[in-house]
Scaffold this active site. Structure first.
Site, PDB file in Angstrom:
ATOM      1  N   GLU A  54      33.199  37.215  50.381  1.00 42.83           N
ATOM      2  CA  GLU A  54      33.895  38.211  49.545  1.00 42.83           C
ATOM      3  C   GLU A  54      35.330  37.776  49.282  1.00 42.83           C
ATOM      4  OE1 GLU A  54      31.810  40.445  47.758  1.00 42.83           O
ATOM      5  OE2 GLU A  54      31.154  40.955  49.778  1.00 42.83           O
ATOM      6  N   ASP A 106      35.502  33.952  45.498  1.00 43.67           N
ATOM      7  CA  ASP A 106      35.190  33.346  44.188  1.00 43.67           C
ATOM      8  C   ASP A 106      36.438  32.875  43.435  1.00 43.67           C
ATOM      9  OD1 ASP A 106      35.941  35.979  43.742  1.00 43.67           O
ATOM     10  OD2 ASP A 106      34.444  36.353  42.176  1.00 43.67           O
ATOM     11  N   GLY A 145      27.254  50.634  37.435  1.00 42.94           N
ATOM     12  CA  GLY A 145      28.575  50.813  38.012  1.00 42.94           C
ATOM     13  C   GLY A 145      28.580  51.011  39.514  1.00 42.94           C
ATOM     14  N   GLY A 184      28.016  48.389  41.640  1.00 42.43           N
ATOM     15  CA  GLY A 184      28.225  47.094  42.279  1.00 42.43           C
ATOM     16  C   GLY A 184      26.943  46.295  42.445  1.00 42.43           C
ATOM     17  N   SER A 198      24.480  45.699  37.168  1.00 41.46           N
ATOM     18  CA  SER A 198      23.625  46.079  36.041  1.00 41.46           C
ATOM     19  C   SER A 198      24.109  45.395  34.766  1.00 41.46           C
ATOM     20  CB  SER A 198      23.628  47.596  35.865  1.00 41.46           C
ATOM     21  OG  SER A 198      24.884  48.058  35.394  1.00 41.46           O
ATOM     22  N   GLU A 245      31.759  39.075  28.984  1.00 40.91           N
ATOM     23  CA  GLU A 245      32.496  40.120  29.722  1.00 40.91           C
ATOM     24  C   GLU A 245      33.999  39.890  29.625  1.00 40.91           C
ATOM     25  OE1 GLU A 245      31.257  42.243  32.994  1.00 40.91           O
ATOM     26  OE2 GLU A 245      29.168  41.613  32.931  1.00 40.91           O
ATOM     27  N   ASP A 247      28.107  37.157  39.554  1.00 38.51           N
ATOM     28  CA  ASP A 247      27.080  38.110  39.108  1.00 38.51           C
ATOM     29  C   ASP A 247      26.103  37.464  38.144  1.00 38.51           C
ATOM     30  OD1 ASP A 247      28.635  39.759  40.557  1.00 38.51           O
ATOM     31  OD2 ASP A 247      29.202  41.092  38.904  1.00 38.51           O
ATOM     32  N   TYR A 255      43.284  44.507  43.822  1.00 42.66           N
ATOM     33  CA  TYR A 255      42.589  43.262  43.481  1.00 42.66           C
ATOM     34  C   TYR A 255      43.576  42.243  42.915  1.00 42.66           C
ATOM     35  CZ  TYR A 255      39.313  40.143  41.050  1.00 42.66           C
ATOM     36  OH  TYR A 255      38.622  39.053  40.587  1.00 42.66           O
TER      37      TYR A 255
HETATM   38  P1  ADP Z   1      27.805  47.016  37.422  1.00 46.21           P
HETATM   39  O1  ADP Z   1      27.604  45.722  36.730  1.00 46.21           O
HETATM   40  O2  ADP Z   1      28.316  46.850  38.820  1.00 46.21           O
HETATM   41  O3  ADP Z   1      26.602  47.907  37.388  1.00 46.21           O
HETATM   42  P2  ADP Z   1      29.695  47.378  35.313  1.00 46.21           P
HETATM   43  O4  ADP Z   1      30.751  48.394  35.071  1.00 46.21           O
HETATM   44  O5  ADP Z   1      30.081  45.955  35.347  1.00 46.21           O
HETATM   45  O6  ADP Z   1      28.954  47.809  36.667  1.00 46.21           O
HETATM   46  O7  ADP Z   1      28.568  47.510  34.203  1.00 46.21           O
HETATM   47  C1  ADP Z   1      27.989  48.765  33.897  1.00 46.21           C
HETATM   48  C2  ADP Z   1      27.840  48.900  32.384  1.00 46.21           C
HETATM   49  O8  ADP Z   1      26.804  48.012  31.908  1.00 46.21           O
HETATM   50  C3  ADP Z   1      27.392  50.258  31.941  1.00 46.21           C
HETATM   51  O9  ADP Z   1      28.487  51.145  31.818  1.00 46.21           O
HETATM   52  C4  ADP Z   1      26.738  49.974  30.605  1.00 46.21           C
HETATM   53  O10 ADP Z   1      27.723  49.835  29.601  1.00 46.21           O
HETATM   54  C5  ADP Z   1      26.118  48.597  30.816  1.00 46.21           C
HETATM   55  N1  ADP Z   1      24.695  48.699  31.165  1.00 46.21           N
HETATM   56  C6  ADP Z   1      24.095  48.280  32.287  1.00 46.21           C
HETATM   57  N2  ADP Z   1      22.757  48.502  32.267  1.00 46.21           N
HETATM   58  C7  ADP Z   1      22.486  49.088  31.079  1.00 46.21           C
HETATM   59  C8  ADP Z   1      21.295  49.564  30.428  1.00 46.21           C
HETATM   60  N3  ADP Z   1      20.103  49.511  31.011  1.00 46.21           N
HETATM   61  N4  ADP Z   1      21.425  50.098  29.195  1.00 46.21           N
HETATM   62  C9  ADP Z   1      22.622  50.173  28.590  1.00 46.21           C
HETATM   63  N5  ADP Z   1      23.754  49.748  29.138  1.00 46.21           N
HETATM   64  C10 ADP Z   1      23.723  49.208  30.375  1.00 46.21           C
HETATM   65 MG    MG Z   2      29.119  44.300  36.226  1.00 45.32          MG
END
Ligand code: ADP
Ligand code: MG
Length: 351
Positions: free
Chosen positions: A18, A21, A103, A105, A108, A141, A153, A205
Site C-alpha cells: 500500500e 505504487d 466507490g 475500493g 468498479s 481516468e 487497478d 494522500y
Molecule cells: P471504484 O473504482 O473504487 O469502485 P471509482 O470512484 O473509481 O470507485 O469509480 C466508480 C465510478 O465508476 C462510478 O461512480 C461510475 O461512474 C463508474 N462505474 C463503475 N461501474 C459502473 C457500471 N456498472 N455502470 C456505470 N458506471 C459504473
Molecule cells: Mg476506481
C-alpha cells in the site's frame, strides 16, 4: 444476425503493498468474484449507445464517435476510451451489467474500462496487449475523467483470473501470476462504513506523496524503491520523513515476502505480514483510523483468522482478512456486530 461480443472484468482487492505504487514499488492485488460484463453489438452508423443496467435515471447515453465530450458522469469512462482509440471503423451498442459495488475500493471503474476494452479488442481485432489496455484505462481516468490514479487497478482488472494475485512491479509493469492456495484459505473484505473521512483523504494522500518524493530526493534517488533502511539512517531526514520512507521501504519487502509465503502455502507467515503491514500504515504512514484499527484488532482475536490489514489508500475504507478455509462467514458474523456496537458505524461484507 448481428455479431454479439461478451467480455468481463473482475473487481480487485490489494492483498499487500500500500502506497508503494507512486514510489515505483510493488503491489499484490487479487481478483474478487464480482465482475462487470459488457455486451457489444455492431451498428451500421458512427453512433455509440451506452446502457448501464445499474443506472436508474441516467441509464442510457448516445454519442457520435469522434464527438466525445466529458459529462462528469459514468459515461466518461467509456467515452474516453473511444476517444483515445480513434478512429474506430463503426459504431456499436454497449450493454453493461455489474455486481461490483461502486466507490468501495474494489475498482468498479477499472473493471468497467477493462471489460469494455476487452470487448472492443475482440470486435475490432485490436493488437493491444493486456498491459496496453491497462495503460489506456489509466490514461482515460487521468486525462478524460480527471482522476489521478496509478496503474494497479487497471493491471489487476485486465490480468487477474480467479484465485490468483498479480505480483506487479509498478515501475516497469513486469508482473508474475501467483496462484492463491484457496483450498486452504478464504478471503474476506469488510467495509468500515467510513468513506474517506472529511477531506483528509485527498489532502493526506497528496501530502504523503510529497513526503515520499522529498525523502527519496534527500537520499539521492528518484523513487523510494531504490532507497534502503541503511540509506535512511545515514541521511539527515526529519523524523516524519523517516517514518514515511520506512513504511514504503518495509512494505516493498513485505510484498516480496508475501509472494514467497503464498508460494510456500505458509498462511501463518502471510498473516504476520498482513499485521506488520497494518501496523506500518497505522504508525509510520499514519493513514489508518480508529475504526479500521478496531476491525483489524477484532479480527486478530479470532482463532480462524491468519491476518488482517487496511487495504486501499486509508482514512477509511476496508480491511482485507485471510481466514482458514470455510470460516469467512463465521468470522464476519462474529466480528461485525462487535464492530457496530463499539463504533456505531455499519460494517458490510464486500467479498
Ligand atoms: P471504484 O473504482 O473504487 O469502485 P471509482 O470512484 O473509481 O470507485 O469509480 C466508480 C465510478 O465508476 C462510478 O461512480 C461510475 O461512474 C463508474 N462505474 C463503475 N461501474 C459502473 C457500471 N456498472 N455502470 C456505470 N458506471 C459504473
Ligand atoms: Mg476506481
Amino acid at each position: 444476425m448481428t455479431q454479439k461480443i461478451v467480455a468481463q472484468a473482475h473487481g480487485r482487492v490489494n492483498l499487500i503493498g500500500e502506497h508503494t505504487d507512486y514510489n515505483g514499488g510493488w503491489v499484490l492485488p487479487t481478483s474478487i468474484p464480482q465482475y462487470t460484463e459488457i455486451v457489444l453489438e455492431k451498428r451500421n452508423d458512427q453512433k455509440v449507445q451506452l446502457i448501464s443496467e445499474r443506472k436508474e435515471s441516467k441509464r442510457e447515453y448516445i454519442y457520435n464517435l469522434g464527438e466525445e465530450i466529458p459529462t462528469d458522469s459514468w459515461v466518461d469512462y467509456l467515452q474516453g476510451i473511444t476517444k483515445f482509440l480513434a478512429p474506430l471503423p463503426c459504431g456499436f451498442n454497449v450493454h453493461i451489467s455489474s455486481n461490483i459495488p461502486e466507490g468501495s475500493g474494489l475498482s468498479s471503474s477499472a473493471a468497467l474500462e477493462m471489460s469494455f476494452l476487452k470487448a472492443l479488442k475482440e470486435l475490432f481485432e485490436l493488437p493491444h496487449t493486456a498491459t496496453d489496455l491497462a495503460l489506456l484505462g489509466q490514461k482515460v481516468e487521468n486525462e478524460f475523467v480527471g482522476a489521478r490514479v496509478g496503474i494497479m487497478d487497471q493491471m489487476a482488472t485486465s490480468l487477474a483470473q480467479e484465485n490468483e494475485a498479480i505480483f506487479l512491479d509498478t515501475l516497469d509493469l513486469s508482473f508474475e501470476r501467483v496462484s492463491l492456495p484457496m483450498e486452504e484459505m478464504d478471503l474476506l473484505v469488510i467495509n468500515s462504513g467510513i468513506t474517506h473521512r472529511l477531506s483528509s483523504a485527498d489532502g493526506g494522500y497528496n501530502q504523503r506523496r510529497a513526503e515520499c518524493e522529498e525523502a527519496a530526493k534527500i537520499c539521492g534517488a528518484k523513487f523510494l524503491r531504490d532507497v534502503t533502511l541503511e540509506d535512511l539512517k545515514s541521511k539527515d531526514l526529519h523524523p516524519q520523513l523517516i517514518k514515511r520512507a520506512r513504511h514504503v521501504i518495509s512494505e516493498n519487502s513485505r510484498v516480496k515476502e508475501a509472494v514467497l509465503a503464498i508460494k510456500n502455502k505458509n498462511l501463518p507467515r502471510l498473516g504476520e505480514l498482513f499485521y506488520a503491514s497494518h501496523a506500518s500504515m497505522r504508525d509510520d504512514f499514519e493513514v489508518s483510523i480508529p475504526e479500521i484499527d478496531l476491525l483489524v484488532n477484532l479480527a486478530s482475536q479470532n482463532k480462524n483468522v491468519y491476518g488482517a490489514r487496511l487495504t486501499g489508500g486509508g482514512f477509511g475504507g476496508s480491511v482485507v482478512i485471510i481466514t482458514k478455509k470455510g470460516t469467512k462467514e463465521e468470522v464476519a458474523r462474529e466480528l461485525i456486530p462487535r464492530y457496530e456496537k463499539e463504533t456505531g458505524s455499519k460494517g458490510t461484507v464486500l467479498v
